[in-house]
Design a protein around this motif. Structure first.
Motif, PDB file in Angstrom:
ATOM      1  N   SER A  24      47.272  70.770 126.393  1.00  0.00           N
ATOM      2  CA  SER A  24      46.434  70.094 125.407  1.00  0.00           C
ATOM      3  C   SER A  24      45.415  69.188 126.096  1.00  0.00           C
ATOM      4  O   SER A  24      44.243  69.132 125.707  1.00  0.00           O
ATOM      5  N   ARG A  25      45.863  68.488 127.116  1.00  0.00           N
ATOM      6  CA  ARG A  25      44.959  67.580 127.833  1.00  0.00           C
ATOM      7  C   ARG A  25      43.910  68.357 128.625  1.00  0.00           C
ATOM      8  O   ARG A  25      42.753  67.945 128.707  1.00  0.00           O
ATOM      9  N   ALA A  29      39.986  67.920 127.813  1.00  0.00           N
ATOM     10  CA  ALA A  29      39.050  67.509 128.863  1.00  0.00           C
ATOM     11  C   ALA A  29      37.899  68.497 128.983  1.00  0.00           C
ATOM     12  O   ALA A  29      36.735  68.104 129.098  1.00  0.00           O
ATOM     13  N   ALA A  30      38.205  69.786 128.923  1.00  0.00           N
ATOM     14  CA  ALA A  30      37.160  70.803 129.025  1.00  0.00           C
ATOM     15  C   ALA A  30      36.178  70.703 127.869  1.00  0.00           C
ATOM     16  O   ALA A  30      34.957  70.806 128.070  1.00  0.00           O
ATOM     17  N   VAL A  31      36.684  70.485 126.661  1.00  0.00           N
ATOM     18  CA  VAL A  31      35.799  70.357 125.500  1.00  0.00           C
ATOM     19  C   VAL A  31      34.986  69.071 125.599  1.00  0.00           C
ATOM     20  O   VAL A  31      33.773  69.069 125.374  1.00  0.00           O
ATOM     21  N   GLN A  32      35.627  67.972 125.971  1.00  0.00           N
ATOM     22  CA  GLN A  32      34.924  66.696 126.071  1.00  0.00           C
ATOM     23  C   GLN A  32      33.823  66.735 127.132  1.00  0.00           C
ATOM     24  O   GLN A  32      32.787  66.085 126.978  1.00  0.00           O
ATOM     25  N   LEU A  33      34.041  67.500 128.179  1.00  0.00           N
ATOM     26  CA  LEU A  33      33.030  67.644 129.238  1.00  0.00           C
ATOM     27  C   LEU A  33      32.038  68.773 128.946  1.00  0.00           C
ATOM     28  O   LEU A  33      31.146  69.029 129.744  1.00  0.00           O
ATOM     29  N   ASN A  34      32.229  69.441 127.809  1.00  0.00           N
ATOM     30  CA  ASN A  34      31.343  70.522 127.381  1.00  0.00           C
ATOM     31  C   ASN A  34      31.297  71.671 128.395  1.00  0.00           C
ATOM     32  O   ASN A  34      30.267  72.321 128.569  1.00  0.00           O
ATOM     33  N   LEU A  35      32.409  71.925 129.067  1.00  0.00           N
ATOM     34  CA  LEU A  35      32.439  72.953 130.108  1.00  0.00           C
ATOM     35  C   LEU A  35      32.232  74.358 129.566  1.00  0.00           C
ATOM     36  O   LEU A  35      31.582  75.180 130.209  1.00  0.00           O
ATOM     37  N   PHE A  36      32.762  74.643 128.394  1.00  0.00           N
ATOM     38  CA  PHE A  36      32.684  76.010 127.888  1.00  0.00           C
ATOM     39  C   PHE A  36      31.249  76.440 127.590  1.00  0.00           C
ATOM     40  O   PHE A  36      30.932  77.619 127.675  1.00  0.00           O
ATOM     41  N   SER A  37      30.389  75.486 127.255  1.00  0.00           N
ATOM     42  CA  SER A  37      28.998  75.846 126.952  1.00  0.00           C
ATOM     43  C   SER A  37      28.293  76.441 128.166  1.00  0.00           C
ATOM     44  O   SER A  37      27.359  77.225 128.020  1.00  0.00           O
ATOM     45  N   GLU A  96      31.339  79.260 114.713  1.00  0.00           N
ATOM     46  CA  GLU A  96      32.786  79.206 114.520  1.00  0.00           C
ATOM     47  C   GLU A  96      33.470  78.188 115.437  1.00  0.00           C
ATOM     48  O   GLU A  96      34.669  78.258 115.679  1.00  0.00           O
ATOM     49  N   TYR A  97      32.704  77.231 115.907  1.00  0.00           N
ATOM     50  CA  TYR A  97      33.212  76.192 116.813  1.00  0.00           C
ATOM     51  C   TYR A  97      34.301  75.356 116.150  1.00  0.00           C
ATOM     52  O   TYR A  97      34.124  74.844 115.042  1.00  0.00           O
ATOM     53  N   ILE A  98      35.455  75.243 116.801  1.00  0.00           N
ATOM     54  CA  ILE A  98      36.528  74.367 116.312  1.00  0.00           C
ATOM     55  C   ILE A  98      36.817  73.236 117.287  1.00  0.00           C
ATOM     56  O   ILE A  98      37.721  72.437 117.070  1.00  0.00           O
ATOM     57  N   GLY A  99      36.059  73.153 118.369  1.00  0.00           N
ATOM     58  CA  GLY A  99      36.306  72.156 119.404  1.00  0.00           C
ATOM     59  C   GLY A  99      36.068  70.725 118.989  1.00  0.00           C
ATOM     60  O   GLY A  99      36.505  69.803 119.679  1.00  0.00           O
ATOM     61  N   ALA A 100      35.397  70.510 117.864  1.00  0.00           N
ATOM     62  CA  ALA A 100      35.114  69.133 117.442  1.00  0.00           C
ATOM     63  C   ALA A 100      36.383  68.304 117.323  1.00  0.00           C
ATOM     64  O   ALA A 100      36.377  67.109 117.594  1.00  0.00           O
ATOM     65  N   VAL A 101      37.461  68.941 116.947  1.00  0.00           N
ATOM     66  CA  VAL A 101      38.717  68.214 116.795  1.00  0.00           C
ATOM     67  C   VAL A 101      39.248  67.733 118.149  1.00  0.00           C
ATOM     68  O   VAL A 101      40.016  66.778 118.214  1.00  0.00           O
ATOM     69  N   PHE A 102      38.798  68.354 119.255  1.00  0.00           N
ATOM     70  CA  PHE A 102      39.240  67.952 120.594  1.00  0.00           C
ATOM     71  C   PHE A 102      38.258  67.002 121.277  1.00  0.00           C
ATOM     72  O   PHE A 102      38.514  66.543 122.383  1.00  0.00           O
ATOM     73  N   GLU A 103      37.115  66.760 120.653  1.00  0.00           N
ATOM     74  CA  GLU A 103      36.034  66.042 121.334  1.00  0.00           C
ATOM     75  C   GLU A 103      36.312  64.572 121.582  1.00  0.00           C
ATOM     76  O   GLU A 103      35.729  63.983 122.475  1.00  0.00           O
ATOM     77  N   ASN A 104      37.123  63.952 120.768  1.00  0.00           N
ATOM     78  CA  ASN A 104      37.419  62.549 121.033  1.00  0.00           C
ATOM     79  C   ASN A 104      38.923  62.345 121.123  1.00  0.00           C
ATOM     80  O   ASN A 104      39.693  63.251 120.885  1.00  0.00           O
TER      81      ASN A 104
END
Length: 163
Positions: A24-25, A29-37, A96-104
């Protein structure tokens, strides 16, 4: 009635429960750092991702390797690629982005205070307060919409087919 069989409670099982927070962490971290983009347009090296994301190469490589171990990325030599599902659900520009829930860290911080909530009997966050609700619910609703949309479409089609 017989009790269902249960797995033996071993030190290893307890450690696995404790360390189950690590994926989960890593994902957060990957979503918060926007790595997937950075993988929206194809494979990249750790150096390319680090340069584009203004992160350290060493830390980026370690995170990319962890994402690979979790099955979110593939590694071909020194290059990493995101799976199609990752690009679909974890790249912010995707519909279809669901990463917002992981952003903070709101949910993580709340779960980190579970012992306090049990001790006091009070919620850690009062989402009925307007400020909290405005920060929490739009992210939750968008994520739930994407997560449940396909099942809702199948249900609607099944109900319509019954006439």
């Amino acid at each position: 009635m017989a009790e269902p069989p249960r797995n033996p409670l071993t030190p290893q099982a307890l450690m696995q429960m404790f360390w189950s927070m690590a994926p989960s962490r890593v994902l957060s971290a990957a979503v918060q750092l926007n790595l997937f983009s950075h993988f929206a347009d194809g494979e990249k090296t750790a150096e390319e991702v680090a340069r584009a994301g203004n992160t350290s190469t060493r830390g980026t490589r370690m995170l990319l390797d962890a994402l690979t171990a979790l099955g979110l990325l593939e590694k071909h030599g020194a290059r990493y690629a995101a799976l199609p599902e990752v690009r679909r659900y974890l790249v912010p520009s995707s519909a279809e982005y669901i990463g917002a829930v992981f952003e903070n860290e709101r949910l993580w911080e709340s779960w980190s205070k579970l012992a306090e909530a049990v001790q006091t009997g009070r919620p850690v966050r009062a989402v009925e307060r307007q400020e909290e609700a405005e920060a929490f619910f739009p992210v939750l609703i968008r994520s739930l919409h994407v997560i449940n949309r396909d099942a809702a479409r199948r249900l609607a089609a099944a109900l319509l087919s019954r006439g």
